[in-house]
Every structure is written in C-alpha cells, then in structure tokens.
Design a protein around this motif. Sequence first.
Motif, PDB file in Angstrom:
ATOM      1  N   ARG A  20       6.735  -1.032  -6.263  1.00  0.00           N
ATOM      2  CA  ARG A  20       7.456   0.240  -6.252  1.00  0.00           C
ATOM      3  C   ARG A  20       6.769   1.258  -5.341  1.00  0.00           C
ATOM      4  O   ARG A  20       7.421   1.985  -4.595  1.00  0.00           O
ATOM      5  CB  ARG A  20       7.539   0.804  -7.671  1.00  0.00           C
ATOM      6  CG  ARG A  20       8.483   0.085  -8.605  1.00  0.00           C
ATOM      7  CD  ARG A  20       8.665   0.887  -9.874  1.00  0.00           C
ATOM      8  NE  ARG A  20       9.556   0.201 -10.810  1.00  0.00           N
ATOM      9  CZ  ARG A  20       9.204  -0.167 -12.035  1.00  0.00           C
ATOM     10  NH1 ARG A  20       7.979   0.083 -12.472  1.00  0.00           N
ATOM     11  NH2 ARG A  20      10.067  -0.778 -12.820  1.00  0.00           N
ATOM     12  N   ARG A  21       5.451   1.317  -5.412  1.00  0.00           N
ATOM     13  CA  ARG A  21       4.708   2.336  -4.683  1.00  0.00           C
ATOM     14  C   ARG A  21       4.582   2.021  -3.198  1.00  0.00           C
ATOM     15  O   ARG A  21       4.539   2.931  -2.363  1.00  0.00           O
ATOM     16  CB  ARG A  21       3.304   2.490  -5.274  1.00  0.00           C
ATOM     17  CG  ARG A  21       3.277   3.012  -6.697  1.00  0.00           C
ATOM     18  CD  ARG A  21       1.867   3.238  -7.170  1.00  0.00           C
ATOM     19  NE  ARG A  21       1.185   4.221  -6.330  1.00  0.00           N
ATOM     20  CZ  ARG A  21      -0.113   4.467  -6.395  1.00  0.00           C
ATOM     21  NH1 ARG A  21      -0.877   3.799  -7.232  1.00  0.00           N
ATOM     22  NH2 ARG A  21      -0.658   5.378  -5.613  1.00  0.00           N
ATOM     23  N   ALA A  22       4.482   0.738  -2.849  1.00  0.00           N
ATOM     24  CA  ALA A  22       4.138   0.374  -1.479  1.00  0.00           C
ATOM     25  C   ALA A  22       5.311  -0.117  -0.646  1.00  0.00           C
ATOM     26  O   ALA A  22       5.154  -0.325   0.565  1.00  0.00           O
ATOM     27  CB  ALA A  22       3.050  -0.709  -1.499  1.00  0.00           C
ATOM     28  N   ARG A  23       6.483  -0.265  -1.228  1.00  0.00           N
ATOM     29  CA  ARG A  23       7.560  -0.926  -0.490  1.00  0.00           C
ATOM     30  C   ARG A  23       7.997  -0.126   0.736  1.00  0.00           C
ATOM     31  O   ARG A  23       8.407  -0.719   1.744  1.00  0.00           O
ATOM     32  CB  ARG A  23       8.748  -1.217  -1.403  1.00  0.00           C
ATOM     33  CG  ARG A  23       9.468  -0.026  -1.939  1.00  0.00           C
ATOM     34  CD  ARG A  23      10.426  -0.380  -3.099  1.00  0.00           C
ATOM     35  NE  ARG A  23      11.221  -1.567  -2.842  1.00  0.00           N
ATOM     36  CZ  ARG A  23      12.042  -2.127  -3.739  1.00  0.00           C
ATOM     37  NH1 ARG A  23      12.160  -1.587  -4.947  1.00  0.00           N
ATOM     38  NH2 ARG A  23      12.735  -3.190  -3.450  1.00  0.00           N
ATOM     39  N   ALA A  24       7.902   1.209   0.719  1.00  0.00           N
ATOM     40  CA  ALA A  24       8.336   2.000   1.871  1.00  0.00           C
ATOM     41  C   ALA A  24       7.471   1.757   3.096  1.00  0.00           C
ATOM     42  O   ALA A  24       7.947   1.863   4.230  1.00  0.00           O
ATOM     43  CB  ALA A  24       8.336   3.486   1.516  1.00  0.00           C
ATOM     44  N   GLY A  25       6.196   1.417   2.898  1.00  0.00           N
ATOM     45  CA  GLY A  25       5.299   1.226   4.031  1.00  0.00           C
ATOM     46  C   GLY A  25       4.990  -0.216   4.344  1.00  0.00           C
ATOM     47  O   GLY A  25       4.103  -0.494   5.162  1.00  0.00           O
ATOM     48  N   SER A  26       5.695  -1.153   3.717  1.00  0.00           N
ATOM     49  CA  SER A  26       5.405  -2.571   3.908  1.00  0.00           C
ATOM     50  C   SER A  26       6.552  -3.265   4.623  1.00  0.00           C
ATOM     51  O   SER A  26       7.726  -2.945   4.410  1.00  0.00           O
ATOM     52  CB  SER A  26       5.161  -3.247   2.557  1.00  0.00           C
ATOM     53  OG  SER A  26       4.073  -2.661   1.879  1.00  0.00           O
ATOM     54  N   ARG A  27       6.206  -4.230   5.451  1.00  0.00           N
ATOM     55  CA  ARG A  27       7.226  -5.006   6.159  1.00  0.00           C
ATOM     56  C   ARG A  27       7.707  -6.170   5.311  1.00  0.00           C
ATOM     57  O   ARG A  27       8.894  -6.336   5.062  1.00  0.00           O
ATOM     58  CB  ARG A  27       6.646  -5.520   7.477  1.00  0.00           C
ATOM     59  CG  ARG A  27       6.298  -4.422   8.474  1.00  0.00           C
ATOM     60  CD  ARG A  27       5.760  -5.013   9.756  1.00  0.00           C
ATOM     61  NE  ARG A  27       6.689  -5.957  10.344  1.00  0.00           N
ATOM     62  CZ  ARG A  27       6.395  -6.766  11.366  1.00  0.00           C
ATOM     63  NH1 ARG A  27       5.186  -6.741  11.897  1.00  0.00           N
ATOM     64  NH2 ARG A  27       7.295  -7.581  11.863  1.00  0.00           N
ATOM     65  N   VAL A  28       6.785  -7.022   4.910  1.00  0.00           N
ATOM     66  CA  VAL A  28       7.101  -8.180   4.083  1.00  0.00           C
ATOM     67  C   VAL A  28       6.249  -8.073   2.823  1.00  0.00           C
ATOM     68  O   VAL A  28       5.045  -7.806   2.908  1.00  0.00           O
ATOM     69  CB  VAL A  28       6.792  -9.504   4.817  1.00  0.00           C
ATOM     70  CG1 VAL A  28       7.124 -10.688   3.927  1.00  0.00           C
ATOM     71  CG2 VAL A  28       7.554  -9.580   6.128  1.00  0.00           C
ATOM     72  N   MET A  29       6.855  -8.274   1.668  1.00  0.00           N
ATOM     73  CA  MET A  29       6.142  -8.124   0.406  1.00  0.00           C
ATOM     74  C   MET A  29       6.205  -9.411  -0.409  1.00  0.00           C
ATOM     75  O   MET A  29       7.258 -10.057  -0.492  1.00  0.00           O
ATOM     76  CB  MET A  29       6.749  -6.979  -0.406  1.00  0.00           C
ATOM     77  CG  MET A  29       6.580  -5.611   0.226  1.00  0.00           C
ATOM     78  SD  MET A  29       7.360  -4.307  -0.770  1.00  0.00           S
ATOM     79  CE  MET A  29       9.087  -4.708  -0.526  1.00  0.00           C
ATOM     80  N   CYS A  30       5.064  -9.729  -1.022  1.00  0.00           N
ATOM     81  CA  CYS A  30       4.982 -10.905  -1.884  1.00  0.00           C
ATOM     82  C   CYS A  30       4.125 -10.548  -3.092  1.00  0.00           C
ATOM     83  O   CYS A  30       3.118  -9.841  -2.960  1.00  0.00           O
ATOM     84  CB  CYS A  30       4.368 -12.086  -1.137  1.00  0.00           C
ATOM     85  SG  CYS A  30       4.245 -13.611  -2.105  1.00  0.00           S
TER      86      CYS A  30
END
Length: 343
Positions: free
Chosen positions: A194-204
């Motif tokens: 929730r906190r990092a999705r705006a600044g991340s390209r690919v999330m796992c």
Amino acid sequence: MSPDRRLRLGVPLSLSGRHARFGRQAALGLEVWGALGASVDVVVEDDRSDPDVLEGAVRRLAGRCDLLLGPYSTQLARRAGRVAAELDRLVWNHGGSGDDVETAHPGHVVSIPAPAGRYAEPFVRHLVDGGDRTRLLIVQGRGRFGRQVADGAERLAGEAGIPVTRAGPGEVPAGGPWNLFCAGSFDEDVEMIRRARAGSRVMCAVAAGVREFGAALDEPGGIYGVGQWFPGSGGEACLGISEREFLDAYRVRVGRLPDYPAVQAVAAAIIATHCALRAGGAGREELWAVAAGLETSTLFGAFAIDPRTGAQTAHRAVLTRWAAREAAAGLPARPVLVARRGR
C-alpha cells in the motif's frame, strides 16, 4: 509394519491466534486427505499460535502418535524442532521454511517446503528473463524468517547483476522508481505494498502468493506473489493422491481452492506415512534413513532432502501474478501462475 495398520499422525496447528488464517487451511487439507481414503488417523491440537502452547501439544502428541507433523509458521516450527530433538523423535516440517529451522536438528527434522533463502528465485529469474535489471528494493519483515528471505533475495539479485537497496519493516527510502520485493508477515507485506506502490515499477510479495491477498488489498492487479505451491504447479505425483483429485475434493468440502499451507501439510503426511511403511515402523532412525534416500514427488511437487541436515533440496517456489479485477463482469481479481520454479 503391516500396510493394513492405521497409523496415528499427530499435528499441532494454529486453529486460533495470529497464524490461524493458514493453520486452519492445513487442518482442512488433512481432513480432506483423510476422507479420500488415507489409512491414517489424524490427531490435531490447537497450538493457539503460541510457542509455549505448541511445546505442550508436541509433547502430548508424541506420547499418543506414531508420526509427528510440525506446526504452521517458522517461529513455531523452530520450537517444534527443539522439542523433537529433546524427545528423540522425528518431526515432518511442512510449515516452517526458515533456513535455520530446516538445518537445526539433523536426524530429527525432515522439511517439505523450499527454504526461505530460495523464495525469491522465481521472481529474480523472471526479471532477468525479461531483461529488467532495475534497482530492487528489498523490504524485510520483523523476525528471522523475513531476514532470511530478504538475504536470499539480495544474494540472488547480486548473482544476476541487479543492484539492491535493503530496508526494514515499513521503510520506504527516498529515490526510485524501484522494483519491490517484500519479505514479511502477511500484514506487513500488505501494508508495505500500500505504501510503496506509487513509487515502484514491479512489485512482488510473499503475502501475494496466497488468495487472501486479493481480499486484503484493493486493486491487486499486476502484483507478483511467491509461494511454495499454486494450482497447476505440482506436476505428476509419484506418491499419494494427484493434485487434481485433492483440489476437486477440497473445493467440494470448502467451496474454494486451497493455498499452499493446505497442500504442503498433505504432502508431509503422504511422505511421512510412505516412509513409515517403507521402514516397517515409526522409529526415528529408520524413518530418517528412508527419507534421506528418497527422491520422489507428491501433489506439492518434488521432494528430496540433504541427507546430512534434512533441509529440502528439490522443491522450488513458484511465481504468480494477480490479474486485474474484471469490474464490468463483477469478477474479483485472481492470481495466475507465471512460473513453476525458480530455475
């Protein structure tokens, strides 16, 4: 041991407390397996997600049962291994993938899941295969399990030429954009996404490897998950029931498909009973000798252990990706299998 004799299999599981989300799934999986004709009486005790309660349960079950399965959670499995060594019993570890848990008590712990240090294999391989060497932000959770998963991710990324930034629970360093890998508890991973999705390209995230992730996070589409198993990843089962047979029976009983905690518990029960029949008894040394020489597969996937430590060497984590919600059709987001194994 006569193949007609019914073994008693003792299992401490979190039917309540913080690990109940997955402990109950493991218990349901064993219930479904038993109903499919397993010649085993399964005895479950609630460990309440508490290490002290868990220890008492293991001691009681050891006095009543031929075979002992471990609990769900690396923390609880760590305690179960110590108790098994003290009692000179063997515990079949299905729910604690911490590297130290799998290697701490040679001769007393046989592990079914891939170790924590290999969790990130399929995600790192996926990035490399796609030519993506963007800096990887690795966020570990509290406790040794998160640290071991994060350490393994950093090692694998380094071997692949991917630069890494490490962060602690809840930390979002300045900079970016990143690719993100979260290695914490279920709740820690959900909050970090929730906190990092705006600044991340690919999330796992480890948490994204189970279906409940879709209910815990709005719009999970595009997020990758790693886990021990996913429907379709098991392959051919040389021992016990097939993946399809179990999934059909579980869906009839529960109304939905299971996550990997249910399947890895059943795999442990299948391997434990097979080894007892091969050994002709349930003595620790005899069970260990059979397990150490076994190379096979179950509905959960491949099985083989390091004969010196009992750590799992054949099984691999799998990679999933959440498909977007189909709002127009009223369909929820769902995870789909991306890769069966890390190598």
